[in-house]
Design an enzyme around this catalytic site. Structure first.
Site, PDB file in Angstrom:
ATOM      1  N   CYS B  77     -31.209  20.081  13.597  1.00  0.00           N
ATOM      2  CA  CYS B  77     -30.518  21.698  13.043  1.00  0.00           C
ATOM      3  C   CYS B  77     -30.283  21.439  11.623  1.00  0.00           C
ATOM      4  O   CYS B  77     -30.350  22.393  10.976  1.00  0.00           O
ATOM      5  CB  CYS B  77     -29.205  21.972  14.080  1.00  0.00           C
ATOM      6  SG  CYS B  77     -29.645  21.962  15.707  1.00  0.00           S
ATOM      7  N   CYS B 112     -19.672  19.909  17.008  1.00  0.00           N
ATOM      8  CA  CYS B 112     -21.386  20.021  17.088  1.00  0.00           C
ATOM      9  C   CYS B 112     -21.755  19.183  18.362  1.00  0.00           C
ATOM     10  O   CYS B 112     -22.759  19.645  19.024  1.00  0.00           O
ATOM     11  CB  CYS B 112     -21.967  19.673  15.951  1.00  0.00           C
ATOM     12  SG  CYS B 112     -22.055  20.888  14.520  1.00  0.00           S
ATOM     13  N   CYS B 175       6.473  10.260   2.320  1.00  0.00           N
ATOM     14  CA  CYS B 175       5.245   9.981   1.778  1.00  0.00           C
ATOM     15  C   CYS B 175       5.578   9.784   0.205  1.00  0.00           C
ATOM     16  O   CYS B 175       5.147   9.084  -0.495  1.00  0.00           O
ATOM     17  CB  CYS B 175       4.067  10.704   1.989  1.00  0.00           C
ATOM     18  SG  CYS B 175       4.022  11.323   3.739  1.00  0.00           S
ATOM     19  N   CYS B 178       7.204   7.053  -2.101  1.00  0.00           N
ATOM     20  CA  CYS B 178       6.169   5.850  -2.448  1.00  0.00           C
ATOM     21  C   CYS B 178       5.009   6.394  -3.543  1.00  0.00           C
ATOM     22  O   CYS B 178       4.858   5.832  -4.392  1.00  0.00           O
ATOM     23  CB  CYS B 178       5.529   4.994  -1.227  1.00  0.00           C
ATOM     24  SG  CYS B 178       6.971   3.890  -0.344  1.00  0.00           S
ATOM     25  N   HIS B 179       4.297   7.392  -2.730  1.00  0.00           N
ATOM     26  CA  HIS B 179       3.021   7.808  -3.324  1.00  0.00           C
ATOM     27  C   HIS B 179       2.872   8.712  -4.719  1.00  0.00           C
ATOM     28  O   HIS B 179       2.281   8.878  -5.374  1.00  0.00           O
ATOM     29  CB  HIS B 179       1.949   8.286  -2.349  1.00  0.00           C
ATOM     30  CG  HIS B 179       1.794   7.236  -1.357  1.00  0.00           C
ATOM     31  ND1 HIS B 179       0.904   6.076  -1.754  1.00  0.00           N
ATOM     32  CD2 HIS B 179       1.728   7.193  -0.270  1.00  0.00           C
ATOM     33  CE1 HIS B 179       0.679   5.366  -0.699  1.00  0.00           C
ATOM     34  NE2 HIS B 179       1.290   6.055   0.265  1.00  0.00           N
ATOM     35  N   ARG B 216      -4.951   5.445   8.813  1.00  0.00           N
ATOM     36  CA  ARG B 216      -4.537   4.915   7.408  1.00  0.00           C
ATOM     37  C   ARG B 216      -2.902   5.828   7.538  1.00  0.00           C
ATOM     38  O   ARG B 216      -2.056   5.180   7.410  1.00  0.00           O
ATOM     39  CB  ARG B 216      -4.984   5.275   6.387  1.00  0.00           C
ATOM     40  CG  ARG B 216      -4.344   5.219   5.004  1.00  0.00           C
ATOM     41  CD  ARG B 216      -4.081   3.807   4.564  1.00  0.00           C
ATOM     42  NE  ARG B 216      -2.627   3.326   4.779  1.00  0.00           N
ATOM     43  CZ  ARG B 216      -2.258   2.008   4.527  1.00  0.00           C
ATOM     44  NH1 ARG B 216      -2.905   1.225   4.079  1.00  0.00           N
ATOM     45  NH2 ARG B 216      -0.897   1.928   4.691  1.00  0.00           N
ATOM     46  N   CYS B 220       0.964   4.305   7.813  1.00  0.00           N
ATOM     47  CA  CYS B 220       2.057   4.799   6.832  1.00  0.00           C
ATOM     48  C   CYS B 220       3.394   4.992   7.492  1.00  0.00           C
ATOM     49  O   CYS B 220       4.548   4.894   7.291  1.00  0.00           O
ATOM     50  CB  CYS B 220       1.816   5.490   5.545  1.00  0.00           C
ATOM     51  SG  CYS B 220       0.652   4.529   4.206  1.00  0.00           S
TER      52      CYS B 220
END
Lengths: 123, 259
Positions: B77, B112, B175, B178-179, B216, B220
Site C-alpha cells: 500500500c 494498519c 518533569c 528536572c528537564h 522512557r 521517569c
C-alpha cells in the site's frame, strides 16, 4: 507519628530518642534514600553525587538539629517551591506508585539517624 | 558528517507559538545528543556501529513481508518508504479522525495491522513493533519536528503540558523540575538533559536494546515513585504529543543512541 513545629524547627526527636549518626551516614549514601541524587557531600567513597542542591559538607554549622529535622520532614516549609522531597509526609501527593502509597519516604527512626549524622557535619 | 552538522546547527528560527514561563525557547532547544560524550556520539553517528540500525533493517524486512488475512505487506500500500514515510514520524502523534484523538506512530502502525492487514496488533515494546517503528521513523532522519501543529490537537497538547508541569509521585517532582529547571546539572552523576524527543525509538546502553519513548517516560515516572501510565494510555499519548511539540524544529535522529 505526630510532631510539633516550633519556630523554624522541630525541637523534639520524632521517636523520643536520639538517632545513630553512623547509620545516618549509611542512609544518606544509599541511593534509595535519594539524598545523593541531588546533593554532594564529604563522601570520598562515592563517585556519583548530584549537583542539584548545596553540598552537605557543613550542614551542621549552618543548621541546628531542630531545623534539620523540619527540613527532612517537610522542606517546603523553608522554600515552598523546593524540589527537595518532604520525607515524612504522606498526604497531598499525586499518583503515588502502588508500592509507595500511604507511606512517608523515610521512617521516623531513619530521619533521626540522618539528623544525628548531619549535625556532625561541621568544619 | 552531514548528520552531525544538522544536529549541531539545530538552532531553528521557527515561528514561535506562545511560550509559557520556564519553557525552553526554540533557539535554546538541545537534543540529548549534545549532552553525550564523544564515544556515544560516535556510536550514533556511524550507521555501522549504531546498534539501532539492526532494528531498522529488521523493520525494513517486515515492511516488505505480507501479513494477516488480507495478505498484504506495508509496502503493497505504501510503496517505497523512503518517499512515502519521509517526514511522517516528525509529525506524530497525529490526530486520527476515526478515533477522535491523537495516536502515536506505534498505534498508527497497529491500526494498519488490524484494519488494513487484518492481522493481530503487535504488543507494545515487542521486537517487531519497535523494528517497524524504527524503520518508519528512520525515514524522517534530519527532518525537523513539526508535531502538534494541527489545530485539532490543541486540547491534547495542553493536557500534556499540564502533566509535564504536575508534581507527582512520592518524591513529588514534575518533569519540568528536572528537564526544564535543572538540565545541564547532574543527578547522581548523570547529566540531566532537556528531555527532547528527537530519536525514538532509540538504543539505550543501559537497556542494552532499542526501546520506545513510552518505556522512557514510564521509567521517569517510576523514578519519582509515581504510578506509571500504561502503554498507550491517553495521558501518555498527550504527554508524548506535548513533548514533541516542545521539540519543534529539532531534527529527528532515529535511531538515536543514549547512555
Amino acid at each position: 507519628m505526630p510532631y510539633r513545629i516550633v519556630g523554624d524547627g522541630i525541637p523534639e526527636s520524632l521517636t523520643g530518642s536520639p538517632g545513630d549518626a553512623a547509620r545516618g551516614r549509611a542512609l544518606v549514601l544509599a541511593r534509595s534514600t535519594t539524598c545523593i541524587l541531588c546533593h554532594s557531600g564529604p563522601f570520598p567513597e562515592t563517585r556519583f553525587q548530584g549537583d542539584l542542591a548545596p553540598d552537605l559538607r557543613d550542614a551542621g554549622n549552618r543548621w541546628s538539629a531542630s531545623q534539620l529535622r523540619l527540613r527532612l520532614v517537610d522542606a517546603s516549609r523553608f522554600n515552598p517551591q523546593t524540589i527537595m522531597p518532604s520525607y515524612y509526609r504522606n498526604d497531598d501527593l499525586v499518583r503515588v506508585g502502588r508500592n509507595f502509597a500511604g507511606k512517608p519516604i523515610l521512617a521516623a527512626a531513619e530521619i533521626e539517624d540522618i539528623v544525628a549524622f548531619l549535625a556532625t557535619l561541621r568544619d | 558528517m552531514k548528520f552531525r552538522r544538522a544536529i549541531a546547527a539545530a538552532a531553528f528560527a521557527v515561528a514561535s507559538s506562545a511560550l509559557l514561563a520556564g519553557e525552553i525557547p526554540p533557539g535554546a532547544r538541545r537534543s540529548g545528543y549534545s549532552f553525550m560524550g564523544p564515544e556515544t556520539r560516535a556510536m550514533q553517528d556511524d550507521d555501522t556501529s549504531n546498534p539501532g540500525m539492526l532494528f531498522v533493517l529488521d523493520g525494513q524486512a517486515l515492511w516488505m513481508k505480507k501479513s494477516g488475512s488480507a495478505d498484504k505487506a506495508c509496502a503493497d500500500c505504501h510503496g517505497d518508504a523512503r518517499s512515502s514515510m519521509k517526514g511522517v514520524a516528525a509529525r506524530y502523534p497525529a490526530f486520527d479522525r476515526t478515533q477522535g484523538r491523537p495516536v502515536t506512530l506505534d498505534q498508527r502502525i497497529n491500526l494498519c495491522r488490524a484494519g488494513h492487514q487484518q492481522a493481530t496488533p503487535l504488543p507494545y515494546e515487542s521486537h517487531d513493533l519497535l523494528a517497524l517503528s524504527a524503520f518508519v521513523a528512520h525515514q524522517s532522519r534530519e527532518v525537523p519536528i513539526t508535531a502538534g501543529d494541527d489545530p485539532q490537537l490543541k486540547p491534547f497538547v495542553e493536557q500534556g503540558r499540564d502533566f509535564f508541569n504536575q508534581r507527582e509521585g512520592q518524591l513529588n517532582l514534575s518533569c519540568a523540575n528536572c528537564h526544564e529547571d535543572n538540565f545541564d546539572k547532574r543527578l547522581a552523576g548523570a547529566p540531566i538533559t532537556q528531555g527532547q524527543l528527537t530519536g525514538y525509538p532509540l538504543y539505550r546502553l543501559e537497556w542494552q536494546t532499542l526501546g520506545s519513548l513510552e518505556r522512557r517516560l514510564r521509567s521517569c515516572m517510576t523514578g519519582v515513585r509515581a504510578q506509571a501510565y500504561d502503554y498507550g494510555a491517553p495521558e501518555l499519548v498527550a504527554l508524548e504529543l506535548y513533548l514533541m511539540s516542545r521539540a519543534r524544529g529539532l531534527p529527528m535522529e532515529t535511531p538515536a543512541v543514549r547512555p
